[in-house]
Design a protein around this motif. Sequence first.
Motif, PDB file in Angstrom:
ATOM      1  N   ASP A  74       0.829  -1.204   0.000  1.00  0.00           N
ATOM      2  CA  ASP A  74       0.000   0.000   0.000  1.00  0.00           C
ATOM      3  C   ASP A  74       0.863   1.254   0.000  1.00  0.00           C
ATOM      4  O   ASP A  74       0.531   2.247  -0.643  1.00  0.00           O
ATOM      5  CB  ASP A  74      -0.898   0.031   1.246  1.00  0.00           C
ATOM      6  CG  ASP A  74      -2.085  -0.896   1.129  1.00  0.00           C
ATOM      7  OD1 ASP A  74      -2.484  -1.217  -0.001  1.00  0.00           O
ATOM      8  OD2 ASP A  74      -2.613  -1.302   2.176  1.00  0.00           O
ATOM      9  N   LYS A  75       1.979   1.198   0.742  1.00  0.00           N
ATOM     10  CA  LYS A  75       2.771   2.410   0.948  1.00  0.00           C
ATOM     11  C   LYS A  75       4.251   2.073   1.010  1.00  0.00           C
ATOM     12  O   LYS A  75       4.642   1.101   1.654  1.00  0.00           O
ATOM     13  CB  LYS A  75       2.342   3.108   2.242  1.00  0.00           C
ATOM     14  CG  LYS A  75       3.077   4.403   2.531  1.00  0.00           C
ATOM     15  CD  LYS A  75       2.543   5.085   3.790  1.00  0.00           C
ATOM     16  CE  LYS A  75       2.918   4.333   5.045  1.00  0.00           C
ATOM     17  NZ  LYS A  75       2.532   5.069   6.286  1.00  0.00           N
ATOM     18  N   GLY A  91       1.448  -2.458   4.227  1.00  0.00           N
ATOM     19  CA  GLY A  91       0.222  -2.748   3.485  1.00  0.00           C
ATOM     20  C   GLY A  91      -0.718  -3.615   4.290  1.00  0.00           C
ATOM     21  O   GLY A  91      -0.621  -3.721   5.510  1.00  0.00           O
ATOM     22  N   GLN A  97      -7.685  -5.419  -0.947  1.00  0.00           N
ATOM     23  CA  GLN A  97      -8.120  -5.080  -2.298  1.00  0.00           C
ATOM     24  C   GLN A  97      -9.599  -5.376  -2.487  1.00  0.00           C
ATOM     25  O   GLN A  97     -10.320  -4.642  -3.170  1.00  0.00           O
ATOM     26  CB  GLN A  97      -7.285  -5.856  -3.324  1.00  0.00           C
ATOM     27  CG  GLN A  97      -5.790  -5.603  -3.229  1.00  0.00           C
ATOM     28  CD  GLN A  97      -5.452  -4.126  -3.366  1.00  0.00           C
ATOM     29  OE1 GLN A  97      -5.980  -3.429  -4.225  1.00  0.00           O
ATOM     30  NE2 GLN A  97      -4.570  -3.648  -2.497  1.00  0.00           N
ATOM     31  N   ASP A 100     -11.449  -2.555  -0.779  1.00  0.00           N
ATOM     32  CA  ASP A 100     -11.359  -1.274  -1.480  1.00  0.00           C
ATOM     33  C   ASP A 100     -12.219  -1.234  -2.740  1.00  0.00           C
ATOM     34  O   ASP A 100     -12.778  -0.183  -3.079  1.00  0.00           O
ATOM     35  CB  ASP A 100      -9.908  -0.994  -1.881  1.00  0.00           C
ATOM     36  CG  ASP A 100      -9.003  -0.777  -0.679  1.00  0.00           C
ATOM     37  OD1 ASP A 100      -9.526  -0.532   0.423  1.00  0.00           O
ATOM     38  OD2 ASP A 100      -7.770  -0.869  -0.845  1.00  0.00           O
TER      39      ASP A 100
END
Length: 372
Positions: A74-75, A91, A97, A100
Amino acid sequence: MLDNQGNEITLKIGGYLIKGWDAISIDSQIDTPAENWSFKLFQVNGEALPKEIAGAKDIQVFYNKELILTSIADKVAEAVSRDGYGLEISGRDLAGQLIDCSVPIFSGRQLTLEALLSQFVLAGDLGSQIHDVRIQNNAWLKNKVSVEPGEALWDAIAKAAAVTGQHVWLEPDGTLVVGDPFAQPYMVQTPLRLIKPLNNNNNVLNLSYVNDVSSVFSEIKILGQDAKGSHVLSSITSETQYTFNRLKIVSLGDVETKAEADAALKKIKKDNDLQAYSLDATVSGWTVDGKVWTPGWHLNLETNALSNATAKWAVYGRTLTLSRNEGKTTKLRMKRQGDWAQPLTHKEPAPKKTTKRKKAKKDTDIPTGAQP
Protein backbone atom coordinates in the motif's frame (compact mmCIF):
# COMPACT_ATOMS: atom_id res chain seq x y z
CA MET A 1 19.06 -9.19 9.57
CA LEU A 2 18.75 -12.69 11.02
CA ASP A 3 16.21 -13.37 13.73
CA ASN A 4 17.24 -14.62 17.15
CA GLN A 5 17.25 -18.24 15.92
CA GLY A 6 19.52 -17.45 12.97
CA ASN A 7 16.74 -17.65 10.35
CA GLU A 8 16.44 -15.17 7.52
CA ILE A 9 13.38 -13.02 6.82
CA THR A 10 13.04 -11.78 3.24
CA LEU A 11 10.57 -9.44 1.53
CA LYS A 12 10.28 -9.83 -2.24
CA ILE A 13 9.03 -6.78 -4.14
CA GLY A 14 9.48 -5.57 -7.72
CA GLY A 15 11.87 -8.43 -8.45
CA TYR A 16 14.14 -7.51 -5.53
CA LEU A 17 14.82 -9.47 -2.34
CA ILE A 18 15.25 -7.15 0.65
CA LYS A 19 16.77 -8.39 3.91
CA GLY A 20 18.33 -6.71 6.93
CA TRP A 21 15.07 -5.41 8.42
CA ASP A 22 15.17 -3.66 11.80
CA ALA A 23 11.46 -3.92 12.65
CA ILE A 24 8.68 -6.18 11.33
CA SER A 25 5.01 -6.62 12.19
CA ILE A 26 2.73 -9.12 10.39
CA ASP A 27 -0.81 -9.45 11.68
CA SER A 28 -3.29 -12.25 10.97
CA GLN A 29 -6.76 -12.52 12.55
CA ILE A 30 -9.54 -14.98 11.72
CA ASP A 31 -12.31 -12.48 12.38
CA THR A 32 -10.66 -9.36 10.89
CA PRO A 33 -10.01 -8.98 7.14
CA ALA A 34 -7.19 -6.91 5.63
CA GLU A 35 -4.68 -7.33 8.44
CA ASN A 36 -1.77 -4.88 8.51
CA TRP A 37 1.90 -5.61 7.94
CA SER A 38 4.97 -3.36 7.94
CA PHE A 39 8.73 -3.64 7.41
CA LYS A 40 11.23 -0.99 8.51
CA LEU A 41 14.98 -0.55 8.20
CA PHE A 42 17.59 2.12 8.85
CA GLN A 43 21.00 2.36 7.22
CA VAL A 44 23.78 4.85 7.81
CA ASN A 45 24.79 4.73 4.15
CA GLY A 46 21.49 3.95 2.45
CA GLU A 47 20.99 4.17 -1.31
CA ALA A 48 17.99 5.43 -3.26
CA LEU A 49 15.43 2.76 -4.10
CA PRO A 50 15.08 1.32 -7.61
CA LYS A 51 11.91 2.50 -9.36
CA GLU A 52 10.57 -1.06 -9.30
CA ILE A 53 10.19 -0.86 -5.52
CA ALA A 54 7.03 1.21 -5.13
CA GLY A 55 3.46 1.17 -3.93
CA ALA A 56 1.01 -1.18 -5.70
CA LYS A 57 3.72 -3.78 -6.27
CA ASP A 58 3.16 -7.45 -5.43
CA ILE A 59 5.00 -8.63 -2.33
CA GLN A 60 5.85 -11.98 -0.81
CA VAL A 61 7.39 -12.58 2.59
CA PHE A 62 9.49 -15.64 3.33
CA TYR A 63 10.67 -17.01 6.65
CA ASN A 64 13.65 -18.98 5.39
CA LYS A 65 11.94 -20.78 2.48
CA GLU A 66 8.40 -20.77 3.90
CA LEU A 67 5.94 -18.32 2.34
CA ILE A 68 4.14 -16.53 5.19
CA LEU A 69 2.48 -13.58 3.40
CA THR A 70 1.23 -12.67 -0.09
CA SER A 71 0.07 -9.11 -0.52
CA ILE A 72 0.37 -5.77 -2.31
CA ALA A 73 2.35 -2.82 -0.98
CA ASP A 74 0.00 0.00 0.00
CA LYS A 75 2.77 2.41 0.95
CA VAL A 76 6.51 2.82 0.45
CA ALA A 77 8.01 5.60 2.56
CA GLU A 78 11.61 6.88 2.52
CA ALA A 79 13.38 9.41 4.69
CA VAL A 80 16.95 10.69 4.75
CA SER A 81 18.92 12.82 7.20
CA ARG A 82 22.51 13.43 8.21
CA ASP A 83 22.30 10.31 10.36
CA GLY A 84 21.25 7.94 7.60
CA TYR A 85 18.46 6.52 5.47
CA GLY A 86 15.12 5.00 6.56
CA LEU A 87 12.69 2.83 4.61
CA GLU A 88 9.22 1.54 5.48
CA ILE A 89 7.11 -0.74 3.28
CA SER A 90 3.61 -1.50 4.55
CA GLY A 91 0.22 -2.75 3.48
CA ARG A 92 -2.62 -5.17 4.16
CA ASP A 93 -3.25 -8.71 3.05
CA LEU A 94 -5.12 -9.27 -0.23
CA ALA A 95 -8.49 -8.87 1.49
CA GLY A 96 -7.64 -5.15 1.47
CA GLN A 97 -8.12 -5.08 -2.30
CA LEU A 98 -11.50 -6.80 -1.97
CA ILE A 99 -12.52 -4.23 0.63
CA ASP A 100 -11.36 -1.27 -1.48
CA CYS A 101 -12.95 -2.37 -4.77
CA SER A 102 -16.65 -2.48 -5.55
CA VAL A 103 -18.67 -5.25 -7.15
CA PRO A 104 -18.85 -4.15 -10.83
CA ILE A 105 -22.62 -3.84 -11.08
CA PHE A 106 -24.75 -0.76 -11.71
CA SER A 107 -28.12 -1.97 -10.45
CA GLY A 108 -29.15 -4.17 -7.55
CA ARG A 109 -28.88 -7.90 -8.20
CA GLN A 110 -29.42 -11.23 -6.49
CA LEU A 111 -26.15 -13.19 -6.62
CA THR A 112 -24.84 -16.49 -5.32
CA LEU A 113 -21.46 -16.94 -3.69
CA GLU A 114 -20.33 -19.01 -6.67
CA ALA A 115 -21.23 -16.22 -9.12
CA LEU A 116 -19.45 -13.58 -7.05
CA LEU A 117 -16.25 -15.62 -6.86
CA SER A 118 -16.17 -16.90 -10.43
CA GLN A 119 -17.35 -13.77 -12.27
CA PHE A 120 -16.03 -10.92 -10.16
CA VAL A 121 -12.93 -12.34 -8.46
CA LEU A 122 -11.30 -15.12 -10.48
CA ALA A 123 -12.48 -13.72 -13.85
CA GLY A 124 -12.56 -10.12 -12.68
CA ASP A 125 -10.09 -7.30 -12.19
CA LEU A 126 -8.45 -9.02 -9.20
CA GLY A 127 -8.01 -12.37 -10.94
CA SER A 128 -4.29 -11.66 -11.38
CA GLN A 129 -3.92 -11.37 -7.59
CA ILE A 130 -6.30 -14.00 -6.22
CA HIS A 131 -5.64 -17.13 -8.25
CA ASP A 132 -7.38 -19.77 -6.20
CA VAL A 133 -10.61 -20.19 -4.26
CA ARG A 134 -11.40 -23.13 -1.98
CA ILE A 135 -14.92 -23.86 -0.70
CA GLN A 136 -15.27 -26.47 2.03
CA ASN A 137 -19.04 -27.04 1.84
CA ASN A 138 -20.97 -26.83 -1.43
CA ALA A 139 -24.37 -27.72 0.06
CA TRP A 140 -25.97 -24.27 0.05
CA LEU A 141 -24.21 -22.48 -2.81
CA LYS A 142 -27.51 -21.74 -4.56
CA ASN A 143 -28.51 -19.35 -1.78
CA LYS A 144 -28.56 -15.76 -3.05
CA VAL A 145 -27.94 -12.38 -1.45
CA SER A 146 -28.84 -8.87 -2.54
CA VAL A 147 -25.85 -6.90 -3.83
CA GLU A 148 -26.15 -3.17 -4.43
CA PRO A 149 -24.06 -0.83 -6.63
CA GLY A 150 -21.02 0.46 -4.77
CA GLU A 151 -20.92 -2.47 -2.34
CA ALA A 152 -17.41 -3.72 -1.55
CA LEU A 153 -16.44 -7.08 -3.02
CA TRP A 154 -15.38 -8.35 0.39
CA ASP A 155 -18.69 -7.37 2.00
CA ALA A 156 -20.66 -9.08 -0.75
CA ILE A 157 -18.51 -12.24 -0.56
CA ALA A 158 -18.71 -12.40 3.24
CA LYS A 159 -22.49 -11.91 3.08
CA ALA A 160 -22.90 -14.56 0.39
CA ALA A 161 -20.69 -16.99 2.33
CA ALA A 162 -22.66 -16.34 5.52
CA VAL A 163 -25.98 -17.45 3.99
CA THR A 164 -24.28 -20.77 3.13
CA GLY A 165 -23.25 -21.08 6.79
CA GLN A 166 -19.56 -20.39 6.17
CA HIS A 167 -16.78 -17.92 7.03
CA VAL A 168 -14.22 -16.33 4.66
CA TRP A 169 -10.47 -15.85 5.12
CA LEU A 170 -7.20 -15.78 3.18
CA GLU A 171 -4.28 -18.22 3.37
CA PRO A 172 -0.63 -16.97 3.34
CA ASP A 173 -0.34 -17.85 -0.38
CA GLY A 174 -3.36 -15.67 -1.22
CA THR A 175 -5.90 -18.48 -1.55
CA LEU A 176 -9.41 -17.33 -0.61
CA VAL A 177 -11.04 -19.97 1.59
CA VAL A 178 -14.75 -20.32 2.39
CA GLY A 179 -15.59 -22.68 5.23
CA ASP A 180 -14.93 -23.30 8.92
CA PRO A 181 -11.49 -22.09 10.12
CA PHE A 182 -11.68 -24.55 13.02
CA ALA A 183 -12.96 -27.55 11.05
CA GLN A 184 -9.66 -29.46 11.36
CA PRO A 185 -7.47 -27.49 13.76
CA TYR A 186 -3.82 -28.33 14.20
CA MET A 187 -3.20 -29.30 17.83
CA VAL A 188 0.02 -27.69 19.03
CA GLN A 189 2.19 -30.42 20.53
CA THR A 190 4.22 -28.07 22.74
CA PRO A 191 2.15 -26.84 25.72
CA LEU A 192 2.52 -23.17 26.60
CA ARG A 193 3.78 -22.65 30.15
CA LEU A 194 4.24 -19.78 32.57
CA ILE A 195 4.93 -21.29 35.99
CA LYS A 196 6.27 -19.44 39.03
CA PRO A 197 8.97 -19.47 40.23
CA LEU A 198 10.24 -18.82 36.72
CA ASN A 199 12.54 -21.42 35.19
CA ASN A 200 13.79 -22.62 31.81
CA ASN A 201 10.67 -24.74 31.23
CA ASN A 202 8.60 -21.59 30.64
CA ASN A 203 8.01 -20.59 27.03
CA VAL A 204 5.54 -17.71 27.59
CA LEU A 205 6.85 -14.18 28.07
CA ASN A 206 3.59 -12.62 29.32
CA LEU A 207 -0.12 -13.35 29.69
CA SER A 208 -3.27 -11.23 29.80
CA TYR A 209 -6.65 -12.80 30.70
CA VAL A 210 -10.02 -11.01 30.35
CA ASN A 211 -13.39 -12.27 31.62
CA ASP A 212 -16.15 -9.95 30.31
CA VAL A 213 -19.61 -11.32 31.14
CA SER A 214 -21.64 -8.31 30.00
CA SER A 215 -23.07 -10.36 27.11
CA VAL A 216 -23.69 -13.56 29.09
CA PHE A 217 -27.28 -14.49 30.02
CA SER A 218 -28.79 -17.09 32.33
CA GLU A 219 -31.82 -17.59 30.09
CA ILE A 220 -32.31 -16.94 26.38
CA LYS A 221 -35.62 -17.30 24.52
CA ILE A 222 -36.18 -17.12 20.76
CA LEU A 223 -39.46 -15.64 19.56
CA GLY A 224 -40.68 -16.66 16.15
CA GLN A 225 -43.70 -15.50 14.19
CA ASP A 226 -46.40 -17.25 12.26
CA ALA A 227 -50.00 -16.51 11.33
CA LYS A 228 -51.04 -16.77 14.98
CA GLY A 229 -48.48 -14.19 16.15
CA SER A 230 -45.28 -14.38 18.20
CA HIS A 231 -44.46 -17.32 20.42
CA VAL A 232 -41.41 -18.94 21.98
CA LEU A 233 -39.85 -21.49 19.64
CA SER A 234 -36.72 -22.28 21.61
CA SER A 235 -35.14 -21.50 24.99
CA ILE A 236 -32.07 -22.38 27.00
CA THR A 237 -30.85 -21.85 30.54
CA SER A 238 -27.21 -21.77 31.66
CA GLU A 239 -25.24 -21.39 34.82
CA THR A 240 -23.43 -18.06 34.91
CA GLN A 241 -21.22 -16.09 37.26
CA TYR A 242 -24.19 -13.89 38.19
CA THR A 243 -26.13 -14.47 41.43
CA PHE A 244 -29.41 -13.50 39.74
CA ASN A 245 -31.25 -14.49 36.59
CA ARG A 246 -30.48 -12.55 33.40
CA LEU A 247 -33.16 -13.05 30.74
CA LYS A 248 -32.64 -12.25 27.06
CA ILE A 249 -35.55 -12.45 24.59
CA VAL A 250 -34.62 -12.36 20.92
CA SER A 251 -37.31 -11.82 18.29
CA LEU A 252 -36.48 -13.32 14.88
CA GLY A 253 -39.17 -12.72 12.29
CA ASP A 254 -37.58 -15.03 9.69
CA VAL A 255 -37.46 -18.07 12.01
CA GLU A 256 -40.44 -20.36 11.43
CA THR A 257 -39.50 -23.79 12.83
CA LYS A 258 -38.13 -25.10 16.10
CA ALA A 259 -35.06 -26.48 14.32
CA GLU A 260 -34.25 -23.03 12.94
CA ALA A 261 -34.83 -21.46 16.35
CA ASP A 262 -32.57 -24.03 18.03
CA ALA A 263 -29.79 -23.25 15.53
CA ALA A 264 -30.17 -19.51 16.07
CA LEU A 265 -30.16 -19.96 19.85
CA LYS A 266 -27.01 -22.08 19.74
CA LYS A 267 -25.18 -19.43 17.72
CA ILE A 268 -26.33 -16.57 19.97
CA LYS A 269 -25.07 -18.40 23.05
CA LYS A 270 -21.75 -19.28 21.45
CA ASP A 271 -21.24 -15.71 20.24
CA ASN A 272 -21.91 -14.42 23.75
CA ASP A 273 -19.50 -16.93 25.29
CA LEU A 274 -16.91 -16.04 22.67
CA GLN A 275 -16.86 -12.46 23.92
CA ALA A 276 -16.71 -13.50 27.57
CA TYR A 277 -13.32 -15.23 27.71
CA SER A 278 -10.09 -13.96 26.12
CA LEU A 279 -6.41 -14.69 26.59
CA ASP A 280 -3.43 -12.91 25.06
CA ALA A 281 0.04 -14.40 25.27
CA THR A 282 3.45 -13.35 23.96
CA VAL A 283 5.94 -16.08 23.14
CA SER A 284 9.50 -15.98 21.91
CA GLY A 285 10.09 -16.74 18.23
CA TRP A 286 7.72 -17.15 15.31
CA THR A 287 7.40 -20.93 15.31
CA VAL A 288 6.22 -23.82 17.43
CA ASP A 289 6.60 -27.50 16.53
CA GLY A 290 8.68 -26.29 13.57
CA LYS A 291 5.72 -24.36 12.08
CA VAL A 292 5.03 -20.61 11.89
CA TRP A 293 2.21 -19.68 14.28
CA THR A 294 -1.14 -19.67 12.43
CA PRO A 295 -4.71 -18.71 13.44
CA GLY A 296 -7.08 -21.66 13.67
CA TRP A 297 -4.79 -23.79 15.86
CA HIS A 298 -5.66 -25.34 19.23
CA LEU A 299 -3.30 -25.43 22.20
CA ASN A 300 -3.07 -26.15 25.92
CA LEU A 301 -1.79 -23.53 28.35
CA GLU A 302 -0.63 -24.08 31.92
CA THR A 303 0.07 -21.35 34.46
CA ASN A 304 -0.12 -20.69 38.18
CA ALA A 305 0.37 -16.96 37.67
CA LEU A 306 -3.28 -16.31 36.64
CA SER A 307 -6.21 -18.09 38.26
CA ASN A 308 -8.35 -18.88 35.18
CA ALA A 309 -5.90 -19.02 32.29
CA THR A 310 -5.03 -22.72 32.50
CA ALA A 311 -7.32 -24.17 29.83
CA LYS A 312 -7.67 -25.36 26.25
CA TRP A 313 -7.49 -22.36 23.93
CA ALA A 314 -8.02 -21.66 20.22
CA VAL A 315 -5.79 -19.21 18.35
CA TYR A 316 -7.95 -16.49 16.75
CA GLY A 317 -5.10 -14.18 15.81
CA ARG A 318 -1.36 -13.77 15.87
CA THR A 319 1.08 -10.92 15.28
CA LEU A 320 4.63 -11.76 14.27
CA THR A 321 7.09 -9.04 15.33
CA LEU A 322 10.81 -8.43 15.03
CA SER A 323 12.80 -5.68 16.70
CA ARG A 324 16.45 -4.93 17.46
CA ASN A 325 15.79 -4.88 21.19
CA GLU A 326 13.47 -7.87 21.67
CA GLY A 327 14.32 -10.06 18.68
CA LYS A 328 11.51 -12.12 17.22
CA THR A 329 8.27 -12.62 19.20
CA THR A 330 4.67 -13.68 18.51
CA LYS A 331 1.59 -12.24 20.19
CA LEU A 332 -1.29 -14.73 20.30
CA ARG A 333 -4.95 -13.72 20.67
CA MET A 334 -6.98 -16.65 21.96
CA LYS A 335 -10.53 -17.67 22.83
CA ARG A 336 -11.84 -20.82 24.49
CA GLN A 337 -11.99 -23.91 22.33
CA GLY A 338 -15.53 -24.70 21.19
CA ASP A 339 -16.93 -21.17 21.38
CA TRP A 340 -16.62 -20.45 17.64
CA ALA A 341 -19.94 -20.60 15.75
CA GLN A 342 -20.37 -20.55 11.99
CA PRO A 343 -22.87 -18.12 10.41
CA LEU A 344 -26.44 -19.42 10.21
CA THR A 345 -27.36 -21.04 6.91
CA HIS A 346 -30.13 -19.11 5.19
CA LYS A 347 -32.92 -21.37 4.00
CA GLU A 348 -35.49 -19.93 1.64
CA PRO A 349 -39.02 -20.36 2.98
CA ALA A 350 -41.06 -22.93 1.14
CA PRO A 351 -43.32 -21.36 -1.50
CA LYS A 352 -46.90 -21.00 -0.37
CA LYS A 353 -49.33 -23.32 -2.04
CA THR A 354 -52.12 -21.66 -4.02
CA THR A 355 -55.42 -23.15 -5.00
CA LYS A 356 -57.36 -22.29 -8.07
CA ARG A 357 -60.93 -21.27 -7.60
CA LYS A 358 -63.68 -22.29 -9.91
CA LYS A 359 -64.67 -19.77 -12.53
CA ALA A 360 -67.59 -17.53 -11.75
CA LYS A 361 -70.45 -16.87 -14.08
CA LYS A 362 -69.73 -15.29 -17.44
CA ASP A 363 -66.30 -16.97 -17.39
CA THR A 364 -64.83 -14.20 -15.22
CA ASP A 365 -61.80 -15.36 -13.20
CA ILE A 366 -61.79 -14.56 -9.53
CA PRO A 367 -58.30 -13.40 -8.55
CA THR A 368 -56.50 -15.67 -6.10
CA GLY A 369 -54.55 -14.37 -3.14
CA ALA A 370 -51.28 -15.45 -4.71
CA GLN A 371 -48.95 -12.72 -5.90
CA PRO A 372 -46.90 -13.21 -9.08
